[in-house]
Enzyme design. Structure first.
Site, mmCIF file in Angstrom:
data_model
loop_
_atom_site.group_PDB
_atom_site.id
_atom_site.type_symbol
_atom_site.label_atom_id
_atom_site.label_comp_id
_atom_site.label_asym_id
_atom_site.label_seq_id
_atom_site.Cartn_x
_atom_site.Cartn_y
_atom_site.Cartn_z
ATOM 1 N N ASN A 9 0.879 -1.167 0.000
ATOM 2 C CA ASN A 9 0.000 0.000 0.000
ATOM 3 C C ASN A 9 0.916 1.216 0.000
ATOM 4 O O ASN A 9 1.519 1.560 1.016
ATOM 5 C CB ASN A 9 -0.910 0.002 1.218
ATOM 6 C CG ASN A 9 -1.975 1.088 1.152
ATOM 7 O OD1 ASN A 9 -1.905 1.996 0.329
ATOM 8 N ND2 ASN A 9 -2.961 1.015 2.029
ATOM 9 N N ARG A 94 -2.500 -2.274 -3.671
ATOM 10 C CA ARG A 94 -3.769 -1.558 -3.558
ATOM 11 C C ARG A 94 -3.687 -0.346 -4.474
ATOM 12 O O ARG A 94 -2.788 0.489 -4.353
ATOM 13 C CB ARG A 94 -4.019 -1.092 -2.129
ATOM 14 C CG ARG A 94 -5.273 -0.229 -1.987
ATOM 15 C CD ARG A 94 -5.433 0.265 -0.559
ATOM 16 N NE ARG A 94 -6.652 1.053 -0.400
ATOM 17 C CZ ARG A 94 -6.688 2.380 -0.389
ATOM 18 N NH1 ARG A 94 -5.568 3.061 -0.537
ATOM 19 N NH2 ARG A 94 -7.828 3.015 -0.225
ATOM 20 N N HIS A 182 -13.384 1.924 -1.178
ATOM 21 C CA HIS A 182 -13.327 0.908 -0.124
ATOM 22 C C HIS A 182 -13.780 -0.456 -0.649
ATOM 23 O O HIS A 182 -14.207 -1.320 0.124
ATOM 24 C CB HIS A 182 -14.168 1.300 1.092
ATOM 25 C CG HIS A 182 -13.621 2.471 1.848
ATOM 26 N ND1 HIS A 182 -14.426 3.472 2.361
ATOM 27 C CD2 HIS A 182 -12.355 2.822 2.161
ATOM 28 C CE1 HIS A 182 -13.675 4.381 2.958
ATOM 29 N NE2 HIS A 182 -12.410 4.003 2.855
ATOM 30 N N ARG A 240 -11.918 14.841 6.188
ATOM 31 C CA ARG A 240 -12.617 15.117 4.934
ATOM 32 C C ARG A 240 -14.075 15.446 5.210
ATOM 33 O O ARG A 240 -14.700 14.864 6.091
ATOM 34 C CB ARG A 240 -12.511 13.911 3.998
ATOM 35 C CG ARG A 240 -11.139 13.773 3.364
ATOM 36 C CD ARG A 240 -11.016 12.499 2.554
ATOM 37 N NE ARG A 240 -10.509 11.390 3.356
ATOM 38 C CZ ARG A 240 -10.400 10.135 2.920
ATOM 39 N NH1 ARG A 240 -10.807 9.823 1.700
ATOM 40 N NH2 ARG A 240 -9.916 9.203 3.708
ATOM 41 N N GLU A 378 -8.255 -6.025 4.134
ATOM 42 C CA GLU A 378 -7.964 -5.666 2.743
ATOM 43 C C GLU A 378 -6.664 -6.306 2.267
ATOM 44 O O GLU A 378 -6.556 -6.728 1.108
ATOM 45 C CB GLU A 378 -7.889 -4.144 2.614
ATOM 46 C CG GLU A 378 -9.212 -3.454 2.896
ATOM 47 C CD GLU A 378 -9.057 -1.962 3.087
ATOM 48 O OE1 GLU A 378 -9.450 -1.208 2.180
ATOM 49 O OE2 GLU A 378 -8.537 -1.549 4.148
#
Length: 393
Positions: A9, A94, A182, A240, A378
């Site tokens: 990642n 990813r 996601h 955010r 993940e």
């Protein structure tokens, strides 16, 4: 010699990795994980056992900068030198955005990387760095098979009406559409739900962390999700904003002295829980605070989540199961309780003891709709997809 898949990642100034054995493609065992942080000026490396016990650490010192190529080269060499009998045979990445071209994981080639890099204008906060990590491995270890696993792919099963905006075709053809994110996490959750709720067809999953979203799934396939064009919209997040009306954006640009760059900084880095509370983006701090603004931030997060769940239950035509996952979803009993209290009309009856213990089931046995806490993984999904694609080759 143990063959291993390296899961990467790649961020702007950090790299996270996991190394997985290849002996079982359905459930590859985690060998170790770690990362390098502060690559731009004070890089430091740490590696840990699967149980979190530190294995090794290294610091380059203040003022030293590492490129992605140097950092990934160090990680691969460390794995093969310090972890007994490990040989890295493939890398899985990813990648946030797969565009219209990729509806599933893809083998990485130079041409694929050029295409993915071309999508960076749509998602500039992650996409270019995800691509940079894959390029770095290709340069440092030419010939090593690599696979890209996309956050957006899982949502390509959404119906067309859920993937478009009411804009002219010429605008939509530039790539403006509801992508959804996601997806790697939701892919994992969709495979876990049948294990805890075998008959559940209509499922809403809430991935609640520093980034947060909700996904409506029918028979394990995405039909709607809250994070839309890029990583900004939908639920409020740590820093955010979540959904903000477009006319507010025009107002701030015209009348409040904001440049596009300042506005992007505001919405991505100074809003959400941090903007509402004024002092913290951390739900662990906010949920235990008595300060009015901190309470407001938590209340707004819960309100927004309940609003999306209610809308998605309508989209699904009912609800069989609700799933909480990711950092807040897996660990905040207070947030889960507040959400379920507001959803009692849907037949969700909280089991306080089970909720305090983080589940897995957090509703009572006689609850008409079941709610669960399912930890996401993940990294494991990326390892599984990488093995599947490289072995098929």
């Amino acid at each position: 010699m143990t063959d291993a898949v390296l899961v990467v990642n790649s961020g702007s100034t950090s790299l996270k990795f996991g190394a997985y054995g290849t002996s079982n493609a359905e459930d590859p065992p985690l060998l170790c994980r770690g990362g390098i942080d502060s690559m731009a000026g004070d890089p430091h490396f740490i590696a840990k056992e699967p149980d979190g016990k530190p294995i090794d650490a290294h610091e380059w010192g203040s003022g030293h900068a590492l490129s992605h190529k140097e950092a990934l080269g160090y990680i691969v060499q460390w794995l093969e030198q310090h972890e007994a009998n490990i040989k890295v045979v493939a890398a899985g990445h990813r990648v946030v955005l797969g565009g219209t071209r990729f509806e599933g994981p893809a083998k990485i080639t130079p041409e694929v990387l050029d295409y993915l890099d071309g999508l960076s204008a749509m998602e500039p906060s992650h996409q270019p760095f995800n691509v940079r990590g894959a390029r770095a491995i290709a340069e440092a270890f030419p010939g090593l098979p690599q696979v890209a696993v996309f956050d957006t792919s899982f949502h390509r099963t959404m119906p067309e009406v859920a993937q478009i905006y009411a804009l002219p075709k010429a605008v939509r053809d530039t790539g403006v559409r509801h992508w959804g994110y996601h997806g790697i996490s939701y892919d994992y959750i969709s495979r876990q739900v049948p294990k805890v709720a075998p008959g559940a067809r209509r499922v809403i999953a809430a991935h609640l962390g520093g980034g947060a979203s909700v996904c409506a799934m029918l028979d394990g396939r995405s039909v709607e999700t809250s994070m839309a064009f890029a990583g900004l919209t939908g639920l409020p997040m740590a820093t955010r904003s979540g959904d903000v009306p477009a006319d507010v954006i025009f107002y701030l640009l015209r009348s409040a002295g904001y440049t596009p760059e300042a506005l992007e900084k505001l919405l991505y880095g100074q809003s959400g829980l941090l903007g509402l509370s004024g002092d913290s983006a951390d739900m662990r701090v906010l949920q235990d605070s008595a300060a009015a603004d901190d309470r407001l931030a938590v209340d707004y997060f819960v309100y927004s989540l309940v609003k999306f769940i209610g809308a998605y239950a309508a989209v699904l035509g009912g609800l069989d199961a609700l799933v909480f996952t990711a950092g807040i979803g897996e660990n905040s009993a207070k947030v889960r309780a507040a959400v379920l209290e507001r959803l009692a009309t849907f037949g969700l009856i909280l089991d306080p003891a089970a909720n305090a213990a983080n589940g897995p089931r957090i509703t009572t046995a006689d609850s008409a709709v079941a709610a669960f806490v399912i930890p996401t993984n993940e990294e494991l999904m990326i390892a599984q997809h990488t093995l599947a694609l490289t072995r098929s080759a």
